[in-house]
Structure formats: C-alpha cells, structure tokens
Enzyme design. Structure first.
Site, mmCIF file in Angstrom:
data_model
loop_
_atom_site.group_PDB
_atom_site.id
_atom_site.type_symbol
_atom_site.label_atom_id
_atom_site.label_comp_id
_atom_site.label_asym_id
_atom_site.label_seq_id
_atom_site.Cartn_x
_atom_site.Cartn_y
_atom_site.Cartn_z
ATOM 1 N N GLY B 121 31.127 -7.183 12.845
ATOM 2 C CA GLY B 121 30.071 -6.318 12.341
ATOM 3 C C GLY B 121 30.582 -5.235 11.418
ATOM 4 O O GLY B 121 31.407 -5.490 10.533
ATOM 5 N N PHE B 146 28.346 -13.994 8.136
ATOM 6 C CA PHE B 146 27.207 -13.389 7.418
ATOM 7 C C PHE B 146 27.549 -13.130 5.953
ATOM 8 O O PHE B 146 27.223 -12.070 5.406
ATOM 9 C CB PHE B 146 26.772 -12.055 8.052
ATOM 10 C CG PHE B 146 26.462 -12.121 9.515
ATOM 11 C CD1 PHE B 146 25.525 -13.015 10.001
ATOM 12 C CD2 PHE B 146 27.092 -11.275 10.421
ATOM 13 C CE1 PHE B 146 25.226 -13.086 11.358
ATOM 14 C CE2 PHE B 146 26.798 -11.328 11.774
ATOM 15 C CZ PHE B 146 25.865 -12.234 12.245
ATOM 16 N N GLU B 352 25.616 -3.835 4.965
ATOM 17 C CA GLU B 352 26.329 -2.742 4.264
ATOM 18 C C GLU B 352 26.503 -1.519 5.153
ATOM 19 O O GLU B 352 26.392 -0.383 4.702
ATOM 20 C CB GLU B 352 25.595 -2.331 2.987
ATOM 21 C CG GLU B 352 25.448 -3.426 1.951
ATOM 22 C CD GLU B 352 26.779 -3.971 1.485
ATOM 23 O OE1 GLU B 352 27.138 -5.049 1.984
ATOM 24 O OE2 GLU B 352 27.436 -3.344 0.655
#
Lengths: 345, 374
Positions: B121, B146, B352
């Site tokens: 993450g 991702f 982001e």
C-alpha cells in the site's frame, strides 16, 4: 435479545456461512441462482412471515428481522429478495392465480420481479412506451429483471398488476447495487395480467416496513464492519497492525458501537415513536458511513470486488435510493416530531 | 494575488470541455466501464486535438479536471500514459530522456509507475522487490500491485531495493529503474472487478529474474525513495484535479437533473438548495487549494503541506459530492450516469497516498514548520 431470537440468528448465520459466503462473489457477478432460492425456501426464509397455506413460515417480526439482518450481512441482494417477497409480495398476492403464484415463488420454483422505481416514485406512464406489437410496455428500473413474472403498474399508472415480462437491454450495464437481483428495463406483457390492487398498497407496505428495512441496513453495517475489523487485525502497514493506529481503531470501534445501539433498538424497541422511522433514518446514514470506512480500511484491495467489501458500499447507496424514501421519510419524521405539517419548504 | 487563470488557459479549458462533451458520450463511457477496456482510440484522438500537452503542467492539470468532469474513467485513461515521467525528467540522464520520454511525448509509447507492492500500500519503504547488481546489469525479482497501465505500458519507472533494508532506516537502499515490459522475465495479470475507473488498465506485475541494463538506473543508486516521494508531491496535484473533476461533474449533472428532469419545485426546496450550496462551496475550496499547490509546484517551490491538503481535501470532496448527487437525484442517478461518479470517486481517497497518509504528511510538516519558526 431472548434465546429463541439468538438461536434464530445463529441458524441463519450457519446457513449463510455454508450457502452464501462461498458463492458471494458469484451472486454479485451472475445473480442469485435457483439452487440458492431452493435452499432459502427449504429453510423457510423466502416466506418467513407469509401464511402457511402459501408455504410461508408465519414467523414473528423479530425473527423476520433477524433473518434480514443475517442474510444481508453476507449478501444484501439476498436480504432484499427476502424483504420483497415477505413485505410486499405476500401482502399483495392472495387471491386466485396470484395466490398460486405466491406459492411458486416462496417454494423457489419461480421468481418475481418488481417495477419498483415506477411504483414508488410514481413516474408511471411518462416513461412507458408501447411495444411494436401494441401489447407490451417498457418498464424502467425493475428489480430482479430476470424473473418470470413482475408486479408493475398497469396502463393507467394507478393499479398494480402481476404480469409476464422479459428483461431488455441489460447487455452492457450492471446496476450500481443489489447485483444478485439486478435492476434493469423489462418489457411487460399486459394481456392476461392479474390485477392486484392499488399503487398505494405498495407505498403503504413500504412505509409500514421501516424496521425491516433498517434490519437490512443493519446487516450491511455488520457485514462490512466484520470485514474491516478482521482485516485491520491482520494487515500491517508501517510496521504495525492497522488496528494499532488510533484513527483506524477509533473509527471502526465507534461505528460498531453505533451498530450495537441500532441493533438493540431494532429488536427490543416497541417502536412506538415514529413507527420505526427513527431506526430507518439512523440506519440509512450509518450504513453509508460504515461501508465507506470499511472500504477505506482495505485500501486498494477494498476497491476490488474479490474482497467482498465494495459491494456493501454500492448496496448501501442503492438500497437507500430504492427503499429509503429520502426526503419523504424525513418529512414524515418531522411531522411526527412537530405533531403537524413540517418541512415543506 | 490573482485567482483567475490566464486567458490562454481559459481558452484551453473551453476547448478541453468541448472535446470531452463530444467524445466522452454516455454510450462510450458506459461501454468502457462495463467492459473494463482501455480507450486507446480516445488517447490518440486527444493527442491529435492538442488536449494533452505533457510539457505544460498547468494545461495538464486543467485538462485532467475538465476530462474527469465528464467521465473519470476515460479522463484518467487519456491523461495517464505519461504517468511517472517526472521521475525521468527530474532525475534521469539525457540518454534516458531521449530514448524513453520523447516517444511518450509523441504518443508512440506509454509508460507507468511501478512502486506499490502486494500488501504494501502506501508504505513505500516496506518494498521488497530486489535488484541485485551482476556485471553491467541488475537482476530484478519481486512483484508490484495495482499498477496503472500495467498491461499496456511499454516501460515502467520501477522502485526496487539495491541493498538490504536497515531496520531503522528502511527507506534507504532503494533505487529506481526503467524496466521495459518486453524484458525477459516480465509478466502481468490484469486486475478485474474494480469498483470504478474501470476504463483504466490496472495490473499486477511479476518480475522473475528480469535483467535490466545498468544504464536504466535512474539517477543514483540508493536514492529511489527520495525520487518517488518527490514524484508523489507532483502527481498528487494531478490527483486533486481528477477528484475536483469528479466532484464538479457530479454537481453539473445534479443541476441538470434538477432543472430538466426533476418534479417541479425541486430546485426551490431548501434542503436541496443547502445541499447544492455545500457541494459547490467544498468544490471551490478544493480547487483553490489545488491552484495554490500547483502554483508553488510549477514554480519549482513545492509545498508538501499544501499539496497533501489539496489531494486529501479534493478526494474527500469527490466522495462527498458524488454521494450527495446520488441522494438528490434518486433513481435518475441510479440508472443514469451519476452512479459511475459515485463508484469512480472512491479511488481518489486511496491512490497516490491514502487520505490517512496525506493527513500524516500534513501533521509532520506542521510539526517541522513550527520548530523552524521558533
């Protein structure tokens, strides 16, 4: 909560673990299948409150709410189906052929969809178009559009009918939520339809079901928070479990506390004040907050359907749009509080 | 202090809006969303029409906002082929810029940024992908999660560990590389079933003994973490633009419904009016924060506090506005285009740097700034 109710909840939970949890993603992608309908029928969930002569289980309201809560905590689509069959279909399909059809759907043999938006929002005739053969009418926003028969409004926009119909134009659109049932356009055949009653009968059935809709929200809240709490215990970030960080722990635990308060109200209150509207309005808002936080707790994984948490976020908003009547319910509550007309402007 | 964009940017904004309204039709947006397919035709068209001018950051920001205002999935898809380029622009050498960036600028190639790892993450320092020097090459092993453009990019700016993690200074010992998708040992799996922004391509990358020539190391060995954090301080302004686009689009469509499709009198209801005012006020505040962050950044004086405030607040506003839009439009929103905004908005609070990470950055900077002012 008494022992009977606890036992009922345990039974539904066991059933859901065995029969829903393992296919929850399949339900989202392909819809509720006949096999699951049969199992739900065998357990007496499909016709929880319906009369025995139609194959119902004639359970009390608290047991019914327990079923809605527990099923919805695994699949809100299943909870909504049980709600529509019990709180609407069982009240409308009583006489003659309609009664026979009620037996068929409660046994899982057949299926029933609802021209729900049209009935509740009353946009009736304005969006209907006659089919080329002159016998069919197009209905928008029908819940469970793959069903065999449908409860919809007739040509006048005032009477409810039970009619045959076919899904139309669903090939390139998924509904935001309750994908286990789907929401889509349906072409209805008006010839040979059974007349069921007046549009206001459904509106009243919904308005009388505040605590049952709140029980569906409660299941959504429970299901999403269970996932988030489990995840926060095992996922580490910056060298610690998520649960060890105060913002994560505080937000999930206070949401769970609100969930507990809602639960005790739904099962233990006599709901004199506002006929359960307070629970409905509170649960609608809590379901949106809880599902959003549950998704956020999962980070990027929460954004993928495989983790089974984003469906709660979609379903809370969808059910809020379909079953909760937004400003109308808030206005009803205002009138209860002020004892007179309020909130018109 | 001047709150107006230049006339040139205003004209540009108008042109982008016209492009988005004519090309990003409901039909196209729904199809790409349903199929989870990348709109390469629109990427090419947007380049041809001059919508995309990666060399001009103000234009890029305005374009992202205006495109996402009509559809976030399509808007991000056509503006993301350049994703990660700033790392090469700021820290790469001339040969790398010539070989890789010029092709991207011309629209002949697409790139991506490969930082996030499975289970990692926002915690970039926890990265595990390894790059071991062997002769004049680095051998890369690991996986990335991702990754936007993961299946369609020609190359990636990739973060990997070049020396073992020091338990107290984990962000040290990391380096950035340019890794081509045609290098042997590279493979990707498309991630399907995203809640929103489904036109964008997302994948997991598997790196199995990839040989990367040493000339593909960006900047210096061991400075990768710093390069990536610098990059995020830039890209977060663009994510703010995505989020503001989504929020503004949700408001646009809500107003359109209230004026043209709602039962009469809806616009006059004060509950509706207050909700609209609240949406518009938050959008305006988020946009001002973004302009301020952009103004610092594009003059090469980045202000991480303002940037994180802009990204965090704009994404929160996107989620808020899309939720309120659904509440005000009911079934119209549910069966129309607004439900897509509701699904698209949520990613803004995650990618982001999650909203939580933005808050941490703001708090740390506050602590630091209060020290230095004493």
């Amino acid at each position: 909560m008494n022992d009977d109710l606890k036992l009922m909840k345990e039974t539904v939970r066991d059933f859901s673990t065995k029969n829903i949890e393992n296919i929850a993603l399949k339900i989202e992608r392909e819809g509720i299948d006949k096999d699951l309908l049969k199992k739900l029928a065998e357990q007496g969930f499909l016709g929880a409150t319906a009369p025995q002569e139609y194959g119902g289980a004639e359970l009390d309201n608290a047991s019914y709410r327990a079923i809605l809560e527990e099923l919805s905590s695994f699949s809100p689509s299943v909870g909504v189906l049980v709600f529509l069959y019990n709180s609407i279909a069982s009240k409308l399909l009583k006489k003659g052929k309609a009664g026979e059809y009620l037996k068929e759907i409660l046994s899982g043999e057949s299926t029933l969809g609802f021209g729900y938006g049209e009935i509740l929002e009353g946009y009736g005739n304005s969006t209907e178009t006659k089919g080329s053969d002159g016998r069919t009418i197009l209905k928008r926003d029908v819940i469970f559009p793959t069903a065999k028969k449908f409860i919809v409004l007739d040509d006048t926009g005032e009477n409810l009918i039970l009619a045959n119909g076919k899904i139309k134009g669903a090939e390139n659109k998924k509904s935001l939520g309750i994908r286990g049932l789907g929401i889509s356009d349906v072409l209805i055949e008006t010839s040979g339809a059974e007349t069921l009653g007046n549009r206001s009968d459904i509106v009243k059935a919904i308005e009388d079901s505040s605590l049952e809709i709140a029980a569906i929200y409660l299941g959504i809240i429970k299901g999403s928070l269970n996932k988030a709490i489990d995840y926060a215990k095992v996922r580490t970030t910056f060298d610690h479990f998520l649960k060890d960080y105060s913002p994560v722990a505080f937000s999930l635990s206070s949401l769970r506390a609100e969930e507990e308060l809602l639960r005790s109200y739904i099962y233990e209150s006599d709901a004199d004040f506002s006929g359960g509207l307070s629970a409905l309005i509170f649960s609608e808002s809590l379901s949106k907050r809880a599902t959003k936080q549950a998704l956020q707790t999962h980070g990027g994984y929460g954004y993928l359907e495989d983790f089974g948490v984003e469906k709660f976020y979609r379903d809370a908003m969808t059910i809020s749009t379909m079953l909760f009547r937004g400003r109308r319910d808030r206005k009803r509550l205002s009138e209860e509080v002020f004892g007179t007309e309020a909130g018109n402007l | 202090m001047d709150f107006e964009l230049s006339d040139e940017l205003k004209d540009f904004r108008k042109m982008v809006r016209e492009f988005a309204l004519s090309e990003f039709t409901s039909e196209v947006a729904r199809k790409r969303d349903f199929e989870e397919s990348y709109p390469d035709d629109l990427r090419i068209k947007s380049l041809q029409k001059g919508i995309i001018d990666f060399a001009n950051p103000w234009k890029t920001m305005v374009a992202i906002e205006e495109l996402c205002r009509v559809d976030a999935g399509l808007g991000i898809s056509v503006t993301v082929p350049y994703f990660g380029a700033e790392v090469i622009m700021l820290f790469g050498n001339d040969a790398q810029k010539e070989k890789y960036l010029s092709e991207v600028n011309k629209g002949k190639k697409m790139m991506g940024l490969a930082v996030t790892e499975p289970g990692g993450g926002s915690d970039v320092a926890a990265n595990k992908t390894e790059a071991v020097k062997s002769g004049n090459k680095y051998i890369l092993n690991g996986s990335k999660m991702f990754i936007t453009n993961g299946q369609i990019a020609d190359f990636f700016v990739m973060l990997a560990r070049t020396s073992k993690a020091d338990s107290t200074k984990k962000h040290r010992g990391m380096s950035t590389f340019i890794v081509e998708s045609k290098f042997k040992g590279f493979s990707s799996n498309k991630l399907e079933g995203k809640l929103g922004v489904r036109a964008t391509n997302t994948a997991e990358l598997i790196l199995n003994n990839i040989e990367v020539p040493e000339e593909n190391l960006i900047g210096e060995e061991g400075k990768g973490f710093y390069y990536i954090m610098t990059f995020f301080n830039i890209s977060r302004v663009f994510v703010a633009a995505q989020a503001i686009g989504v929020a503004q689009g949700a408001l646009d469509r809500t107003l359109e419904y209230l004026k043209n499709n709602a039962p009469s009198g809806e616009m006059q209801n004060e509950h509706v009016q207050f909700t609209l005012s609240d949406m518009a006020t938050r959008i305006e505040a988020a946009r001002l924060l973004m302009y301020k962050a952009a103004s610092y950044l594009f003059q090469f004086k980045p202000n991480p506090t303002i940037t994180s405030m802009a990204k965090g607040y704009a994404s929160e506003t996107a989620v808020f506005a899309s939720e309120k839009a659904m509440e005000l439009t009911g079934l119209y929103g549910l069966s129309g285009d607004l439900e897509r905004y509701f699904r698209d908005a949520k990613i803004m609070e995650i990618w982001e740097g999650t909203s939580e990470v933005e808050k941490l950055i703001i708090a740390r900077m506050l602590e630091k700034e209060s020290d230095s002012s004493e």
